[in-house]
Motif scaffolding. Structure first.
Motif, short mmCIF file in Angstrom:
data_model
loop_
_atom_site.label_atom_id
_atom_site.label_comp_id
_atom_site.label_asym_id
_atom_site.label_seq_id
_atom_site.Cartn_x
_atom_site.Cartn_y
_atom_site.Cartn_z
N HIS A 152 2.41 -5.75 -0.42
CA HIS A 152 2.20 -4.33 -0.03
C HIS A 152 2.74 -4.18 1.31
O HIS A 152 2.34 -4.84 2.13
CB HIS A 152 1.05 -3.69 -0.75
CG HIS A 152 0.75 -3.69 -2.09
ND1 HIS A 152 0.06 -5.13 -2.77
CD2 HIS A 152 0.77 -2.99 -2.95
CE1 HIS A 152 -0.01 -4.92 -3.87
NE2 HIS A 152 0.32 -3.75 -4.25
N THR A 179 4.14 -1.03 -3.24
CA THR A 179 4.57 -2.84 -3.58
C THR A 179 5.92 -2.94 -3.19
O THR A 179 6.95 -2.13 -3.36
CB THR A 179 4.58 -2.94 -5.15
OG1 THR A 179 3.16 -2.77 -5.64
CG2 THR A 179 4.79 -4.73 -5.32
N VAL A 209 -8.58 -3.07 -8.40
CA VAL A 209 -7.83 -4.17 -7.48
C VAL A 209 -7.21 -5.33 -8.02
O VAL A 209 -5.85 -5.69 -8.00
CB VAL A 209 -9.19 -4.73 -6.64
CG1 VAL A 209 -8.62 -5.85 -5.59
CG2 VAL A 209 -9.60 -3.79 -5.70
N VAL A 237 -6.57 -3.35 -0.26
CA VAL A 237 -6.81 -2.15 -1.19
C VAL A 237 -8.35 -1.67 -1.64
O VAL A 237 -8.12 -0.44 -1.89
CB VAL A 237 -5.77 -2.87 -2.52
CG1 VAL A 237 -5.94 -1.83 -3.73
CG2 VAL A 237 -4.50 -3.35 -2.22
N GLU A 279 -4.83 -9.50 0.22
CA GLU A 279 -4.50 -8.12 0.09
C GLU A 279 -5.68 -7.50 -0.62
O GLU A 279 -5.71 -6.26 -0.48
CB GLU A 279 -3.30 -7.78 -0.37
CG GLU A 279 -2.16 -8.00 0.64
CD GLU A 279 -0.80 -7.47 -0.09
OE1 GLU A 279 0.34 -7.70 0.72
OE2 GLU A 279 -0.74 -7.07 -1.21
N ARG A 280 -6.58 -8.09 -1.39
CA ARG A 280 -7.43 -7.46 -2.49
C ARG A 280 -8.46 -6.55 -1.56
O ARG A 280 -8.87 -5.53 -1.99
CB ARG A 280 -8.05 -8.67 -3.39
CG ARG A 280 -7.08 -9.23 -4.18
CD ARG A 280 -7.90 -10.29 -5.14
NE ARG A 280 -6.95 -11.19 -5.84
CZ ARG A 280 -6.43 -10.92 -7.07
NH1 ARG A 280 -6.93 -9.70 -7.70
NH2 ARG A 280 -5.79 -11.81 -7.43
N PHE A 292 1.20 -1.32 3.85
CA PHE A 292 0.17 -0.31 4.00
C PHE A 292 0.54 0.81 4.78
O PHE A 292 1.13 0.86 5.90
CB PHE A 292 -1.08 -0.93 4.19
CG PHE A 292 -1.37 -2.16 3.32
CD1 PHE A 292 -1.96 -1.78 2.15
CD2 PHE A 292 -0.82 -3.40 3.60
CE1 PHE A 292 -2.28 -2.77 1.46
CE2 PHE A 292 -1.21 -4.34 2.77
CZ PHE A 292 -1.94 -4.22 1.63
N GLU A 310 -3.98 -4.06 -9.68
CA GLU A 310 -2.85 -3.64 -8.86
C GLU A 310 -2.57 -4.73 -7.72
O GLU A 310 -1.37 -4.37 -7.15
CB GLU A 310 -3.72 -2.56 -7.88
CG GLU A 310 -3.78 -1.07 -8.64
CD GLU A 310 -2.51 -0.44 -8.72
OE1 GLU A 310 -1.89 0.31 -7.56
OE2 GLU A 310 -1.79 -0.36 -9.83
N VAL A 311 -3.21 -5.84 -7.33
CA VAL A 311 -2.89 -6.90 -6.37
C VAL A 311 -2.63 -8.10 -6.98
O VAL A 311 -3.65 -8.54 -7.94
CB VAL A 311 -4.06 -6.76 -5.28
CG1 VAL A 311 -3.93 -7.61 -4.26
CG2 VAL A 311 -4.50 -5.39 -5.07
N TYR A 338 -0.59 2.47 -0.19
CA TYR A 338 -0.08 1.18 -0.02
C TYR A 338 1.29 1.28 -1.25
O TYR A 338 1.15 1.95 -2.14
CB TYR A 338 -1.03 0.12 -0.71
CG TYR A 338 -1.76 0.31 -1.90
CD1 TYR A 338 -1.28 -0.28 -3.29
CD2 TYR A 338 -2.74 0.92 -1.89
CE1 TYR A 338 -1.84 -0.13 -4.18
CE2 TYR A 338 -3.57 1.12 -3.42
CZ TYR A 338 -3.00 0.58 -4.53
OH TYR A 338 -3.71 0.70 -5.62
N ILE A 358 -3.55 5.85 -9.06
CA ILE A 358 -3.44 4.50 -9.23
C ILE A 358 -2.80 4.31 -10.68
O ILE A 358 -3.11 4.71 -11.66
CB ILE A 358 -4.61 3.47 -9.30
CG1 ILE A 358 -5.24 3.50 -7.78
CG2 ILE A 358 -4.25 2.05 -9.64
CD1 ILE A 358 -6.51 2.80 -7.68
#
Length: 373
Positions: free
Chosen positions: A351, A343, A251, A264, A260-261, A353, A254-255, A341, A280
């Motif tokens: 992101h 970006t 997480v 995800v 949004e954490r 989704f 990626e975030v 998801y 990922i």
């Protein structure tokens, strides 16, 4: 007068009283003794007075009162450093004043010429010198390699030594979270993800081992700030602590947007439950010597237990040091029906989704359309 009478008269003169002469002798003896006593007392007083008066003025010196050192032994240290004149007298002065038991260990800056009571007051108050400190920041999402490079650039440890300690299978005292790391030969770096990202201040002379231990302890401290039921969440999501830390690191990498954490994190759990590969990109980036702006198809083919394009489930361990928000997201993910998801390419770091692959492909097109906006 007859001869007999004259002789008697002479003998009678020798028999006169000797009292006055003896009295004078006694007087002088007593006076002499008293004089000697006064001189002796004066000498003792002068000796004590001289021993307790301030030492000759001089430059300040650093004196360490080690833990467990008795006040009597420390008096000798003070004399050796020219802070006091006479350790023997100073010891008895401390006993007389009932001082010493409250002295606090540490390094003191003391100056020859200080008054004895000023010295005692400083030791009682624990007015030690502030140790020279090192200050450094470990950013969120840093890998063990990046942390080691940070330490080397700051001059606190060479990279090789730091990595060797981070990879060694050993016990770290006064730490708890690190005990959850499994004995797994596939771990790229044993302590990856467990050295908490934060700004630190440590004594400048701290060794690499002490630095690592402090970073590990900070993770324990942060976990203590979480709600008391966080361990129940592990069972609810069928994941152990190490797995949760791995998800938190995914997480983190990626975030960017905090809101949004948890979303995800929920997607990762959804894919794990479904048996879908996580796919990922950050897990592939972790294997590269240098981060890429964009991964190529050949990059996704790398053979590694960390490549989530080629394996099902989680990688062997974390891929970076997660922030507390990412750990919270991994513990308390948001329940959604999302499985995908992508970006946005508009620079917002947000992101799009999706629940289905078809919807996800449409989101990819939308994302591409926002590029450069």
């Amino acid at each position: 007068m007859s001869i007999e009478e004259h002789q008697f008269a002479e003998d009678d003169s020798d028999m006169r009283p000797a009292g006055p002469r003896r009295g004078r002798i006694t007087f002088w003896v007593i006076t002499t003794i008293l004089g000697l006593m006064i001189v002796a007392a004066g000498s003792v007083y002068l000796y004590i007075w001289n021993g307790l008066r301030p030492a000759p003025a001089g430059k300040a010196v650093q004196v360490e009162l080690k833990k467990g050192t008795s006040p009597i032994r420390f008096s000798e240290v003070l004399e050796d450093n020219g802070i006091i004149r006479n350790a023997f007298i100073f010891k008895y002065y401390l006993r007389y004043k009932n001082e010493g038991p409250r002295f606090q260990a540490g390094v003191y800056e003391l100056t020859p010429g200080m008054d004895k009571d000023a010295i005692i007051a400083k030791l009682n108050a624990g007015e030690t010198m502030k140790a020279e400190m090192m200050r450094f920041t470990i950013p969120e999402g840093f890998t063990v390699e990046q942390i080691a490079e940070t330490m080397e650039k700051a001059g606190y440890s060479d990279k090789a030594t730091f990595l060797s300690l981070a990879d060694k299978d050993r016990t770290w005292s006064d730490t708890d979270a690190v005990k959850h790391i499994p004995k797994n030969k596939d771990l790229l770096h044993r302590l990856e993800g467990y050295m908490f990202p934060e700004t630190y201040e440590l004594k400048k002379e701290s060794k690499p081992e002490e630095i690592i231990q402090r970073l590990l302890q900070e993770l324990d401290r942060k976990l203590d700030s979480l709600p008391g039921n966080w361990e129940d969440s592990l069972a609810a999501h069928n994941v152990d602590f190490h797995g949760m830390m791995t998800i938190a690191s995914l997480v983190e990498r990626e975030v960017v947007v905090d809101e949004e954490r948890p979303i995800v994190a929920g997607i990762i759990y959804n894919r794990l439950k479904k048996g879908m590969p996580l796919q990922i990109d950050a897990t592939v980036q972790y294997l590269l010597d240098k981060q890429k702006e964009r991964l190529l198809l050949d990059d996704l083919k790398v053979d590694s237990p960390y490549n989530t394009y080629k394996i099902n489930g989680l990688p062997p361990g974390p891929i970076a040091s997660p922030s507390l928000k990412s750990i919270e997201a991994a513990l308390f993910p948001k329940e959604t029906d999302y499985f995908f998801y992508v970006t946005k390419k508009d620079g917002s770091h947000e992101h799009l989704f999706a629940e289905t692959l078809k919807e996800h492909n449409r989101n990819i097109e939308k994302s591409n359309q926002t590029a450069g906006q």
